[in-house]
Design a protein around this motif. Structure first.
Motif, PDB file in Angstrom:
ATOM      1  N   LYS A  38       0.784  -1.169  -0.010  1.00  0.00           N
ATOM      2  CA  LYS A  38       0.045  -0.016  -0.012  1.00  0.00           C
ATOM      3  C   LYS A  38       0.796   1.211  -0.011  1.00  0.00           C
ATOM      4  O   LYS A  38       0.520   2.060  -0.579  1.00  0.00           O
ATOM      5  CB  LYS A  38      -0.937  -0.049   1.310  1.00  0.00           C
ATOM      6  CG  LYS A  38      -2.019  -1.039   1.310  1.00  0.00           C
ATOM      7  CD  LYS A  38      -2.950  -1.174   2.569  1.00  0.00           C
ATOM      8  CE  LYS A  38      -3.557  -2.281   2.697  1.00  0.00           C
ATOM      9  NZ  LYS A  38      -4.233  -2.249   4.018  1.00  0.00           N
ATOM     10  N   ASN A  67       0.762   1.447  -3.683  1.00  0.00           N
ATOM     11  CA  ASN A  67       0.271   0.369  -4.694  1.00  0.00           C
ATOM     12  C   ASN A  67       1.291  -0.053  -5.477  1.00  0.00           C
ATOM     13  O   ASN A  67       1.030  -0.068  -6.714  1.00  0.00           O
ATOM     14  CB  ASN A  67      -1.078   0.905  -5.379  1.00  0.00           C
ATOM     15  CG  ASN A  67      -1.974   1.450  -4.387  1.00  0.00           C
ATOM     16  OD1 ASN A  67      -2.209   0.567  -3.362  1.00  0.00           O
ATOM     17  ND2 ASN A  67      -2.827   2.518  -4.805  1.00  0.00           N
ATOM     18  N   GLY A 196       1.656  -3.579   3.358  1.00  0.00           N
ATOM     19  CA  GLY A 196       0.803  -4.319   2.213  1.00  0.00           C
ATOM     20  C   GLY A 196       0.411  -5.482   2.762  1.00  0.00           C
ATOM     21  O   GLY A 196       0.283  -5.906   4.015  1.00  0.00           O
TER      22      GLY A 196
END
Length: 203
Positions: A38, A67, A196
């Protein structure tokens, strides 16, 4: 028995079942997973040349972003002295660059720590302490650290160390592993951070 099962002892059974499966690492069966970070962030801009230099050793890197596609491969090996080792290949696919954060881990049973040699060839050494937290999450914290120059290892005073905190857990509802790596320094503050999720390719 994997080095992680050995270092955690009875605590290993308190891990979430999917974390137990992930860290069991039977010989000849690597753990492979893909996912998305992320966010990936680093320290102040003046550190950029050092992080760029680190890419030569597949150690740190200067890129940051959100991302970012991610892949991890954990492979069990046998070291030159017959000890069990686990190779960590962590790959971050930025828009224009593929970056790595690789390591080779083995067990120091006498000290009850995992020995973590970062970079290829190794540039940095850190003792890692593995803890099972409430809820069956795995937490990793750093201990003594050394700078590695070939066969020479130079102990680092605390003020120059990167203090590592890692938390990994499994989100059953979405069938993903969640990871947060946070490295700080007493003088500089944040050095490196990524957070993430990833899913096992084959399990």
């Amino acid at each position: 028995m994997s080095i992680y099962k050995e270092i955690l002892g009875d605590q290993f059974e308190k891990l979430q079942p999917m974390l137990q499966k992930r860290y069991a690492l039977p010989k000849g069966k690597p753990f492979e997973a893909t996912g998305m970070m992320k966010k990936i962030s680093g320290g102040p801009k003046w550190l950029l040349p050092f992080f760029l230099l680190g890419t030569r050793w597949k150690f740190l890197f200067p890129e940051q972003g959100e991302n970012i596609p991610f892949k991890i491969v954990n492979t069990t090996r046998t070291g030159p002295s017959g000890e069990q080792q686990v190779h960590w290949e962590r790959i971050f696919q930025f828009p224009k660059k593929k970056r790595y954060f690789n390591a080779l881990m083995s067990l120091d049973a006498d000290k009850s720590v995992v020995k973590d040699y970062l970079g290829e060839p190794s540039l940095f050494y850190s003792e890692l302490i593995f803890i099972v937290s409430e809820g069956g999450h795995i937490r990793i914290e750093s201990g003594k650290q050394r700078f590695v120059l070939g066969s020479i290892e130079i102990p680092l005073p605390a003020i120059f160390q990167g203090v590592v905190q890692v938390e990994e857990y499994y989100i059953e509802e979405r069938d993903v592993f969640s990871i947060h790596v946070f490295i700080t320094n007493p003088l500089i503050g944040t050095l490196f951070e990524y957070e993430g999720e990833f899913r096992a390719d084959v399990f």
